[in-house]
Design an enzyme around this catalytic site. Structure first.
Site, PDB file in Angstrom:
ATOM      1  N   ARG A 214       0.817  -1.219   0.000  1.00 46.09           N
ATOM      2  CA  ARG A 214       0.000   0.000   0.000  1.00 46.09           C
ATOM      3  C   ARG A 214       0.853   1.273   0.000  1.00 46.09           C
ATOM      4  O   ARG A 214       0.322   2.380  -0.142  1.00 46.09           O
ATOM      5  CB  ARG A 214      -0.909   0.024   1.234  1.00 46.09           C
TER       6      ARG A 214
ATOM      7  N   TRP B 250       2.623   6.088   1.750  1.00 47.25           N
ATOM      8  CA  TRP B 250       2.732   6.503   0.351  1.00 47.25           C
ATOM      9  C   TRP B 250       2.462   8.004   0.369  1.00 47.25           C
ATOM     10  O   TRP B 250       1.352   8.446   0.659  1.00 47.25           O
ATOM     11  CB  TRP B 250       1.698   5.776  -0.502  1.00 47.25           C
TER      12      TRP B 250
ATOM     13  N   GLU C  15      -2.170  -2.962 -21.863  1.00 47.78           N
ATOM     14  CA  GLU C  15      -1.770  -3.606 -20.607  1.00 47.78           C
ATOM     15  C   GLU C  15      -0.275  -3.974 -20.625  1.00 47.78           C
ATOM     16  O   GLU C  15       0.431  -3.793 -19.632  1.00 47.78           O
ATOM     17  CB  GLU C  15      -2.662  -4.836 -20.377  1.00 47.78           C
TER      18      GLU C  15
ATOM     19  N   GLU D  97       5.585   0.373 -15.633  1.00 50.81           N
ATOM     20  CA  GLU D  97       5.483   0.523 -14.180  1.00 50.81           C
ATOM     21  C   GLU D  97       6.575  -0.222 -13.420  1.00 50.81           C
ATOM     22  O   GLU D  97       6.953   0.199 -12.341  1.00 50.81           O
ATOM     23  CB  GLU D  97       4.090   0.168 -13.652  1.00 50.81           C
TER      24      GLU D  97
ATOM     25  N   HIS E  33      -0.534   6.763 -38.059  1.00 46.48           N
ATOM     26  CA  HIS E  33      -1.042   8.116 -37.805  1.00 46.48           C
ATOM     27  C   HIS E  33      -0.154   8.877 -36.820  1.00 46.48           C
ATOM     28  O   HIS E  33      -0.591   9.888 -36.262  1.00 46.48           O
ATOM     29  CB  HIS E  33      -2.487   8.049 -37.300  1.00 46.48           C
TER      30      HIS E  33
HETATM   31  O1  M6R Z   1      -7.323  -2.183  -7.329  1.00 43.77           O
HETATM   32  P1  M6R Z   1      -7.693  -1.639  -8.680  1.00 43.77           P
HETATM   33  O2  M6R Z   1      -7.894  -2.721  -9.688  1.00 43.77           O
HETATM   34  O3  M6R Z   1      -8.875  -0.720  -8.627  1.00 43.77           O
HETATM   35  O4  M6R Z   1      -6.449  -0.799  -9.111  1.00 43.77           O
HETATM   36  C1  M6R Z   1      -6.450  -0.048 -10.296  1.00 43.77           C
HETATM   37  C2  M6R Z   1      -5.054   0.371 -10.689  1.00 43.77           C
HETATM   38  O5  M6R Z   1      -4.481   1.164  -9.698  1.00 43.77           O
HETATM   39  C3  M6R Z   1      -4.139  -0.838 -10.927  1.00 43.77           C
HETATM   40  O6  M6R Z   1      -4.670  -1.697 -11.886  1.00 43.77           O
HETATM   41  C4  M6R Z   1      -2.752  -0.369 -11.402  1.00 43.77           C
HETATM   42  O7  M6R Z   1      -2.843   0.212 -12.660  1.00 43.77           O
HETATM   43  C5  M6R Z   1      -1.773  -1.540 -11.390  1.00 43.77           C
HETATM   44  N1  M6R Z   1      -0.572  -1.170 -10.709  1.00 43.77           N
HETATM   45  C6  M6R Z   1      -1.373  -1.988 -12.740  1.00 43.77           C
HETATM   46  O8  M6R Z   1      -0.493  -3.058 -12.691  1.00 43.77           O
END
Ligand code: M6R
Length: 612
Positions: A27, A73, A485, A492, A508
């Site tokens: 978190r 965080w 994705e 990331e 484009h």
């Molecule tokens: O818990 P959630 O699915 O709502 O989270 C959404 C995004 O924060 C989450 O998918 C994020 O993009 C991931 N780190 C991607 O790997």
């Protein structure tokens, strides 16, 4: 974001808090700290990971049976020691840990400055604890009443735990918009942003609801409403999770473990939900809102990040198999753009954590406009699961790695079943087609297992990317969202700039970027648009780009023009995202490892984004 923990009982609190914080590091991991009371107040906090905090505490004999802790965080103020939680009030007696954002902290701070309060951090949290102290002094009330009265003046989101040197056997917690779970042991109590900190210590939990405050003492827990101070009857739930599911199980990283878990997680997602003989999807949440679904003018899918990508796959699936119009929106845009929503809309909210602030707020907005909300969540008891009218859990098991992997494929699997359900209920899907898709869906876990054997090969292919500064991911149709994705995964965890594009859009604009330094990952698993993708590959090669193709076994032409090829087993076109995703996850993973990046805890990110 941030994770908070607490303990009150007979055991040594410090190891319980540190262990709990480690499990909540997904978190946030900018800084961490603990506060313990035993006669006096002891606070340890520092910038960095919980392991840094643990090293700092070292062999110090911290003896205490109660305390609170936090892993951060950063929102207000950079990640440094003064901004690390816990924060103490000016009289040195009240201590707080907080997850969320106090939006009116500036005005509260101005008021406190006029009362000669001083501040040592840049955080909104320090303002809140001093405001609680101020209220306590002014109103001459108990700790819990001071917290409650103060929170009535607060604008924003919070999950907090507060302790006081004057009440050494009391922890006051409260939540609004950020999660908080209480664990009930044998004459001992636990607090966590989720249940993982105390998973091995008790299975009995209470999910605190928004707008509730709980007073935890050795005699038990009393819950009241923050606004009106009315008593609340607590509902005790039994946790189904076990400790093994949140440990690495011999893998180097959670992400790798979670990638390899996908045959099992997808089997769990499907389990008991597909009756091929009768052409039925059995998801009780869908039956609960069946009338809304059948009569819906359209479906709006909302989510963020990877969940939004799953939503786009869902759009293609539901329109193809169910023949219902679908729109997909970023929850963060949807909630602020004054969209037209009515009771004829069904909103599908997708979230692994079930705590994403934007998705939660968008659900509330959709509900207030009369729409029926169906949640697809991975975490039982999460805010989004509880806020939705009905829903389906993905049953992927805890996902700890910040990069979402098995949650994505589980979400797509649920969306396939929703599309099948709608197709049959609306009589838009023949029994033959239902059986074809459902049967093939059941084969997906075994096909993923065979693909996971390609891991050593993908590790070698990853070397084509590990020095790159940019990468392009191209796909079409069902695999366009997979390209998005794949790009998100790479950027990331490896910090390589990557873009996902529908392949036909390359000419484009993005084609201008292609030269010998640009790796292009092309999803060409066969199907209707294969020939067009082949042309795209040739266009990239003509400009000296490096092509890595994800393709089917029979697509020989692709192989001829590619620098590297990863083959996926044969499946029907609408299910290819469940297969093409796997090599992209492994590719990102190995690139990140080769670049020496922190795979499970990438910089600046957190697993559950509980702030805007
Ligand atoms: O818990 P959630 O699915 O709502 O989270 C959404 C995004 O924060 C989450 O998918 C994020 O993009 C991931 N780190 C991607 O790997």
């Amino acid at each position: 974001m941030c994770g908070i923990v607490g303990y009150l009982g007979k055991k040594q609190a410090c190891p319980i808090l540190l262990n709990g914080l480690k499990r909540l590091e997904y978190r946030g991991y900018d800084s961490s700290g603990v506060a313990l009371i035993n006669g006096g107040l002891e606070i340890h906090k520092c910038k960095g990971k919980v392991s840094d905090l643990e090293a700092m505490i070292g062999k110090k004999n911290v003896v205490a049976n109660m305390g609170i802790g936090h892993t951060r965080w950063a929102t207000h103020g950079e990640a440094n020691d003064p901004n690390a939680h816990p924060h103490t009030s000016n009289n040195g007696k009240l201590v707080i840990v907080h997850n969320g954002i106090i939006e009116n902290s500036d005005s509260l701070k101005k008021l406190l400055l006029t009362k000669n309060y001083t501040f040592t951090s840049e955080t909104d949290t320090e303002v809140l604890i001093n405001f609680i102290e101020f209220v306590k002094k002014e109103e001459k009330v108990s700790l819990d009443q001071a917290v409650r009265i103060a929170l009535n003046e607060v604008v924003g989101a919070y999950a907090i735990a507060v302790i006081s040197l004057d009440d050494p056997e009391l922890i006051v917690v409260a939540r609004l918009g950020s999660p908080l779970v209480l664990g009930l042991g044998n004459n001992e109590f636990f607090i966590g942003s989720d249940a993982t900190p105390f998973l091995d210590l008790t299975k009995k939990v209470i999910y605190l609801e928004d707008g509730e405050i709980a007073i935890i003492s050795k005699n038990g827990i009393s819950i009241r409403t923050i606004e009106s101070d009315l008593p609340v009857d607590a509902v005790i739930h039994k946790l189904q999770m076990d400790l093994d599911s949140i440990e690495k199980g011999g893998y180097d990283h959670f992400m790798l473990k979670e990638i390899f878990e996908q045959p099992t997680s997808i089997s769990n997602t499907i389990s008991g939900r597909l009756n091929i003989k009768n052409c039925e999807v059995r998801i009780s949440g869908l039956d609960e809102i069946s009338d809304n679904l059948i009569s819906a003018d359209r479906i709006i899918i909302i989510g963020c990040g990877t969940s939004w990508h799953a939503g786009i796959v869902g759009e293609y699936l539901i329109e193809d198999l169910g023949r219902v119009p679908v729109e997909v929106e970023y929850a963060s845009e949807f909630r602020y753009r004054n969209p037209i929503i009515s009771s004829k809309d069904v909103v599908i909210a997708i979230s692994q954590s079930g705590e994403t602030a934007d998705t939660l707020a968008a659900i509330k907005m959709a509900k207030s406009s009369g729409a029926c909300v169906f949640g697809i969540c991975n975490v039982a008891g999460s805010s989004i699961a509880r806020e939705s009218h009905a829903g389906a859990f993905t049953h992927a098991g805890p996902e700890i790695g910040v990069a979402s992997t098995k949650a994505f494929t589980a979400q797509v699997t649920v969306l396939v079943m929703i599309a099948l359900y709608l197709g049959r209920k609306k009589e838009n899907l023949s029994e033959k087609r239902f059986r074809e898709v459902a049967q093939e869906l059941k084969m997906i876990p075994a096909k993923i297992t065979s693909m996971l054997n390609l891991d050593p090969k993908i590790k070698t292919i990853a070397k084509l990317l590990d020095k790159a500064t940019n990468a392009l991911f191209l796909g079409r149709g069902f695999n366009f969202p997979v390209a998005l994705e794949g790009a998100l995964k790479l950027k990331e965890i490896s910090y390589i700039h990557a873009e996902g594009y529908p392949a036909a859009e390359m000419k484009h604009g993005p084609i201008a970027l292609i030269d010998e330094n640009m790796p292009v990952i092309i999803l060409a698993p066969g199907g209707g648009l294969y020939e067009k993708l082949l042309s795209n590959i040739q266009e990239v090669k003509a400009r000296k780009g490096k092509v890595i193709s994800i393709t089917g076994c029979d697509q020989t032409e692709v192989k001829e023009f590619s620098d590297a090829v990863i083959e996926i087993p044969e499946t029907i076109e609408c299910l290819t995202p469940l297969l093409t995703t796997i090599p992209l996850q492994l590719l990102s993973y190995h690139v990140a490892v080769q670049r020496d990046c922190n795979v499970d805890q990438p910089r600046n990110l957190a697993k559950a984004v509980t702030v805007e």
